[in-house]
Design a protein around this motif. Structure first.
Motif, PDB file in Angstrom:
ATOM      1  N   LYS A   1      14.181  -5.887   7.155  1.00  0.00           N
ATOM      2  CA  LYS A   1      15.155  -6.689   7.740  1.00  0.00           C
ATOM      3  C   LYS A   1      14.319  -7.669   8.581  1.00  0.00           C
ATOM      4  CE  LYS A   1      18.903  -6.430  10.932  1.00  0.00           C
ATOM      5  NZ  LYS A   1      19.703  -5.608  11.981  1.00  0.00           N
ATOM      6  N   ALA A   2      13.540  -7.398   9.278  1.00  0.00           N
ATOM      7  CA  ALA A   2      12.701  -8.518  10.014  1.00  0.00           C
ATOM      8  C   ALA A   2      12.017  -9.679   9.071  1.00  0.00           C
ATOM      9  CB  ALA A   2      11.459  -7.763  10.751  1.00  0.00           C
ATOM     10  N   PHE A   3      11.591  -9.229   7.966  1.00  0.00           N
ATOM     11  CA  PHE A   3      10.825 -10.201   7.227  1.00  0.00           C
ATOM     12  C   PHE A   3      12.210 -11.205   6.750  1.00  0.00           C
ATOM     13  CE2 PHE A   3       7.210  -7.821   6.322  1.00  0.00           C
ATOM     14  CZ  PHE A   3       6.137  -8.947   6.650  1.00  0.00           C
ATOM     15  N   ASP A   4      13.250 -10.805   6.497  1.00  0.00           N
ATOM     16  CA  ASP A   4      14.571 -11.411   5.973  1.00  0.00           C
ATOM     17  C   ASP A   4      14.822 -12.244   7.076  1.00  0.00           C
ATOM     18  OD1 ASP A   4      14.659 -10.115   3.412  1.00  0.00           O
ATOM     19  OD2 ASP A   4      16.201  -8.615   4.026  1.00  0.00           O
ATOM     20  N   GLU A   5      14.944 -12.067   8.096  1.00  0.00           N
ATOM     21  CA  GLU A   5      15.314 -12.739   9.558  1.00  0.00           C
ATOM     22  C   GLU A   5      14.256 -13.871   9.556  1.00  0.00           C
ATOM     23  OE1 GLU A   5      15.360  -9.890  12.522  1.00  0.00           O
ATOM     24  OE2 GLU A   5      17.523  -9.195  11.909  1.00  0.00           O
ATOM     25  N   ILE A   6      12.885 -13.564   9.369  1.00  0.00           N
ATOM     26  CA  ILE A   6      11.822 -14.679   9.504  1.00  0.00           C
ATOM     27  C   ILE A   6      12.033 -15.474   8.487  1.00  0.00           C
ATOM     28  CG2 ILE A   6       9.279 -14.974   9.209  1.00  0.00           C
ATOM     29  CD1 ILE A   6       9.050 -12.132  10.588  1.00  0.00           C
ATOM     30  N   GLU A   7      12.248 -15.315   7.122  1.00  0.00           N
ATOM     31  CA  GLU A   7      12.331 -16.267   6.100  1.00  0.00           C
ATOM     32  C   GLU A   7      13.839 -17.084   6.428  1.00  0.00           C
ATOM     33  OE1 GLU A   7      13.218 -16.571   1.440  1.00  0.00           O
ATOM     34  OE2 GLU A   7      12.542 -14.678   2.257  1.00  0.00           O
ATOM     35  N   GLU A   8      14.737 -16.469   7.098  1.00  0.00           N
ATOM     36  CA  GLU A   8      15.800 -17.260   7.459  1.00  0.00           C
ATOM     37  C   GLU A   8      15.384 -18.370   8.349  1.00  0.00           C
ATOM     38  OE1 GLU A   8      20.696 -16.684   8.532  1.00  0.00           O
ATOM     39  OE2 GLU A   8      19.249 -14.971   8.169  1.00  0.00           O
ATOM     40  N   GLU A   9      14.763 -17.928   9.606  1.00  0.00           N
ATOM     41  CA  GLU A   9      14.462 -18.850  10.635  1.00  0.00           C
ATOM     42  C   GLU A   9      13.543 -19.922   9.926  1.00  0.00           C
ATOM     43  OE1 GLU A   9      14.001 -14.960  13.772  1.00  0.00           O
ATOM     44  OE2 GLU A   9      12.096 -16.292  13.026  1.00  0.00           O
ATOM     45  N   ILE A  10      12.633 -19.799   9.278  1.00  0.00           N
ATOM     46  CA  ILE A  10      11.888 -20.737   8.522  1.00  0.00           C
ATOM     47  C   ILE A  10      12.662 -21.699   7.899  1.00  0.00           C
ATOM     48  CG2 ILE A  10       9.919 -21.234   6.796  1.00  0.00           C
ATOM     49  CD1 ILE A  10       8.857 -18.369   7.711  1.00  0.00           C
ATOM     50  N   THR A  11      13.737 -21.170   6.915  1.00  0.00           N
ATOM     51  CA  THR A  11      14.531 -22.000   6.102  1.00  0.00           C
ATOM     52  C   THR A  11      15.307 -22.936   7.016  1.00  0.00           C
ATOM     53  OG1 THR A  11      14.144 -20.199   4.418  1.00  0.00           O
ATOM     54  CG2 THR A  11      16.147 -22.051   4.038  1.00  0.00           C
ATOM     55  N   ASN A  12      15.769 -22.413   8.148  1.00  0.00           N
ATOM     56  CA  ASN A  12      16.781 -23.025   8.883  1.00  0.00           C
ATOM     57  C   ASN A  12      15.879 -23.777   9.970  1.00  0.00           C
ATOM     58  OD1 ASN A  12      18.879 -21.978   7.892  1.00  0.00           O
ATOM     59  ND2 ASN A  12      19.143 -20.223   9.126  1.00  0.00           N
ATOM     60  N   GLY A  13      14.612 -24.103   9.913  1.00  0.00           N
ATOM     61  CA  GLY A  13      13.824 -24.770  10.783  1.00  0.00           C
ATOM     62  C   GLY A  13      13.722 -24.269  12.355  1.00  0.00           C
TER      63      GLY A  13
ATOM     64  N   GLU B   1       2.738 -12.862  10.371  1.00  0.00           N
ATOM     65  CA  GLU B   1       2.574 -11.470  10.999  1.00  0.00           C
ATOM     66  C   GLU B   1       2.684 -11.518  12.316  1.00  0.00           C
ATOM     67  OE1 GLU B   1      -1.142  -8.454  11.146  1.00  0.00           O
ATOM     68  OE2 GLU B   1      -0.984  -9.813   9.332  1.00  0.00           O
ATOM     69  N   ALA B   2       2.401 -12.660  12.889  1.00  0.00           N
ATOM     70  CA  ALA B   2       2.454 -12.705  14.435  1.00  0.00           C
ATOM     71  C   ALA B   2       3.948 -12.872  14.719  1.00  0.00           C
ATOM     72  CB  ALA B   2       1.760 -13.834  14.855  1.00  0.00           C
ATOM     73  N   ARG B   3       4.836 -13.420  13.932  1.00  0.00           N
ATOM     74  CA  ARG B   3       6.174 -13.447  14.018  1.00  0.00           C
ATOM     75  C   ARG B   3       6.961 -12.056  13.979  1.00  0.00           C
ATOM     76  NH1 ARG B   3      10.323 -14.203  17.273  1.00  0.00           N
ATOM     77  NH2 ARG B   3      12.106 -14.616  16.179  1.00  0.00           N
ATOM     78  N   LEU B   4       6.394 -11.384  13.099  1.00  0.00           N
ATOM     79  CA  LEU B   4       6.798  -9.863  12.819  1.00  0.00           C
ATOM     80  C   LEU B   4       6.402  -8.936  14.069  1.00  0.00           C
ATOM     81  CD1 LEU B   4       8.038  -8.006  10.415  1.00  0.00           C
ATOM     82  CD2 LEU B   4       5.692  -7.281   9.923  1.00  0.00           C
ATOM     83  N   ILE B   5       5.240  -9.271  14.380  1.00  0.00           N
ATOM     84  CA  ILE B   5       4.866  -8.236  15.616  1.00  0.00           C
ATOM     85  C   ILE B   5       5.569  -8.734  16.763  1.00  0.00           C
ATOM     86  CG2 ILE B   5       2.746  -7.832  17.225  1.00  0.00           C
ATOM     87  CD1 ILE B   5       1.007  -8.203  14.651  1.00  0.00           C
TER      88      ILE B   5
ATOM     89  N   PRO C   1       4.699  -2.983  18.030  1.00  0.00           N
ATOM     90  CA  PRO C   1       3.597  -2.075  17.259  1.00  0.00           C
ATOM     91  C   PRO C   1       3.984  -1.741  15.961  1.00  0.00           C
ATOM     92  CG  PRO C   1       3.708  -1.248  19.513  1.00  0.00           C
ATOM     93  CD  PRO C   1       4.761  -2.291  19.360  1.00  0.00           C
ATOM     94  N   LEU C   2       5.290  -1.881  15.680  1.00  0.00           N
ATOM     95  CA  LEU C   2       5.643  -1.384  14.248  1.00  0.00           C
ATOM     96  C   LEU C   2       5.154  -2.658  13.235  1.00  0.00           C
ATOM     97  CD1 LEU C   2       7.198   0.086  12.076  1.00  0.00           C
ATOM     98  CD2 LEU C   2       9.285  -0.867  12.848  1.00  0.00           C
ATOM     99  N   GLY C   3       5.245  -3.747  13.740  1.00  0.00           N
ATOM    100  CA  GLY C   3       4.981  -5.036  13.049  1.00  0.00           C
ATOM    101  C   GLY C   3       3.633  -5.011  12.674  1.00  0.00           C
ATOM    102  N   ALA C   4       2.483  -4.506  13.683  1.00  0.00           N
ATOM    103  CA  ALA C   4       1.309  -4.571  13.627  1.00  0.00           C
ATOM    104  C   ALA C   4       0.751  -3.621  12.403  1.00  0.00           C
ATOM    105  CB  ALA C   4       0.709  -3.987  14.750  1.00  0.00           C
ATOM    106  N   LYS C   5       1.751  -2.662  12.074  1.00  0.00           N
ATOM    107  CA  LYS C   5       1.304  -1.851  10.648  1.00  0.00           C
ATOM    108  C   LYS C   5       1.321  -2.626   9.236  1.00  0.00           C
ATOM    109  CE  LYS C   5       2.990   2.695  12.501  1.00  0.00           C
ATOM    110  NZ  LYS C   5       3.888   3.965  12.217  1.00  0.00           N
TER     111      LYS C   5
END
Length: 464
Positions: free
Chosen positions: A67-79, A95-99, A104-108
């Motif tokens: 879900k977080a990756f989907d949100e990050i992609e949307e953030e990038i696409t929307n500028g 990866e930094a944005r995921l963390i 800590p979960l993002g760091a996995k």
């Protein structure tokens, strides 16, 4: 949203200070690899699913990461999310944005993974998309050429060797010559695609992993056809990019040769064709000019694509195994070539479609250069005269015509007979460029029956 506050690299544990500002600028690759962001997220999601599959991520953890990756992609696409050079590249920024989002979960997410196999995965996914796009446009270009063949099959033009009038040919036969060149290019791009379509994920930094990574799982998730066999080879390999650049280089060589012919044919001296105004420009000083700029630029841009092939070959020629930072410079030549090949196809397809053939002007050229001299020689061969003798006889005949300011077509029967007793009144029946074209009916020849055969084969190859 920005990562500027994240000025410490994710690999910085070994270091007691951060790199100098100039080193960060020198080291970053964001100006090139940020375009990988969708493929990086796609690869990371597949990796996360694989970690869930082997039990390293729990189902709820996997759901949160996905879900977080989907949100990050949307953030990038929307500028809304911008990368920072302190994190060097697309991989570390995402990866930094995921963390940042998951702690800590993002760091996995980087478990069992290195940027070495991560960039290889991103790049291969990106190249698969890029090659498929080029193949689609090249198919359209080939279709346009076939249309031109059918349109111009009955047009007779002089064929050239050394840029000198040689023999009459069907213009459709000329266009078919380039169909076969570009069709070979299509096959070369397919070979490049197949070389690219291999999953590198799971190779790690260079030696694989002690974790039970399932590379077959990520292969299927990412729709690769195969898996790389050797981790050392995988992270050092740029052969698939060289394959693409070779395909791109031969393609632009062919468009450059085609452009050269059309530039010449478009001159007042030849006047074989007229180009559409849409692909020409004028002179800032001379109001009479109509310049074939699209063709000249196509010819000119060839050098950049050829240089890109040499650029990457030279970059990799002395590198020890496995990964070296030199390989970060593998993107600029490839991206330039992708953009250039696409632009050339976008230009050349409508340009070829819009060419107007000037048959009335071409007809004048069919009377130049003794185009039927070989036909006369072969006429004598059929009368039993050895070819080397006929070559000499017709050569003297051409000299006679030049001296008397005549053409083969204007010679009387008496003049023919003075050159050799084998000449008879039936010689006059072969002195037609159109019939000369159709007599060349050997397999692959310019006869219209052969051009039609080629058209049918080409249509079958393109599934038309």
């Amino acid at each position: 949203m920005s990562n500027e506050k994240k000025d410490k690299a994710l690999w910085s544990g070994r270091f007691s200070s951060t790199p100098a500002d100039i080193m960060q600028k020198f080291s970053q690759s964001l100006d090139m690899d940020w375009r990988f962001y969708k493929h990086d997220i796609l690869g990371s999601k597949a990796h996360a699913k694989m970690l869930g599959h082997i039990g390293i991520l729990k189902p709820d953890e996997l759901n949160k990461i996905t879900k977080a990756f989907d949100e990050i992609e949307e953030e990038i696409t929307n500028g809304e999310f911008y990368p920072t050079i302190s994190l060097e590249d697309v991989h570390m920024n995402i990866e930094a944005r995921l963390i940042e989002k998951l702690g800590p979960l993002g760091a996995k997410i980087h478990t069992g993974r290195s940027r070495n196999d991560q960039v290889a995965t991103d790049y291969r996914l990106y190249m698969k998309d890029a090659i498929e796009g080029i193949q689609s446009k090249l198919n359209l270009f080939l279709n346009t050429i076939i249309e031109k063949v059918q349109e111009d099959i009955d047009v007779i033009i002089p064929g050239f060797t050394h840029l000198q009038h040689a023999q009459p040919i069907s213009l459709g036969h000329y266009w078919m010559a380039f169909f076969w060149k570009f069709h070979r290019d299509l096959k070369r791009f397919q070979i490049a695609y197949e070389t690219t379509d291999i999953n590198p994920l799971g190779s790690g930094a260079l030696a694989g992993s002690t974790l039970p990574l399932d590379r077959e799982f990520t292969k299927n998730e990412l729709h690769f056809s195969n898996i790389t066999e050797n981790s050392l080879d995988t992270v050092s390999d740029r052969d698939y990019l060289l394959e693409f650049l070779f395909a791109a280089s031969t393609f632009v060589l062919h468009t450059s040769r085609l452009s050269e012919d059309l530039i010449i044919w478009n001159t007042s001296e030849f006047d074989f064709i007229e180009l559409s105004n849409a692909f020409c420009t004028g002179s800032s000083m001379m109001p009479n000019k109509k310049n074939p700029d699209a063709l000249e630029l196509t010819r000119g841009k060839t050098s950049g694509v050829l240089s890109s092939l040499y650029d990457l070959m030279i970059n990799t020629k002395g590198l020890s195994l496995t990964y070296n930072r030199d390989l970060q410079e593998d993107k600029r030549p490839v991206f330039y070539s992708i953009e250039t090949v696409n632009m050339i196809l976008d230009i050349m397809t409508p340009l070829i479609k819009g060419i107007r053939v000037k048959e009335e002007s071409i007809a004048h050229h069919l009377n130049k250069g003794f185009l039927l001299a070989t036909d006369v020689a072969e006429y004598l061969v059929l009368k039993g005269v050895p070819f080397r003798d006929t070559h000499s006889i017709v050569g003297r005949l051409v000299q006679y015509c030049l001296k008397e300011n005549k053409t083969l077509e204007t010679l009387s029967i008496e003049e023919w007979k003075t050159q050799h007793t084998a000449f008879d009144s039936d010689i006059l029946s072969i002195l037609s460029p159109r019939s000369a074209v159709d007599r060349r009916s050997t397999f692959g020849g310019t006869a219209r029956t052969e051009v039609k055969r080629q058209i049918e084969k080409a249509k079958a190859l393109l599934n038309l």
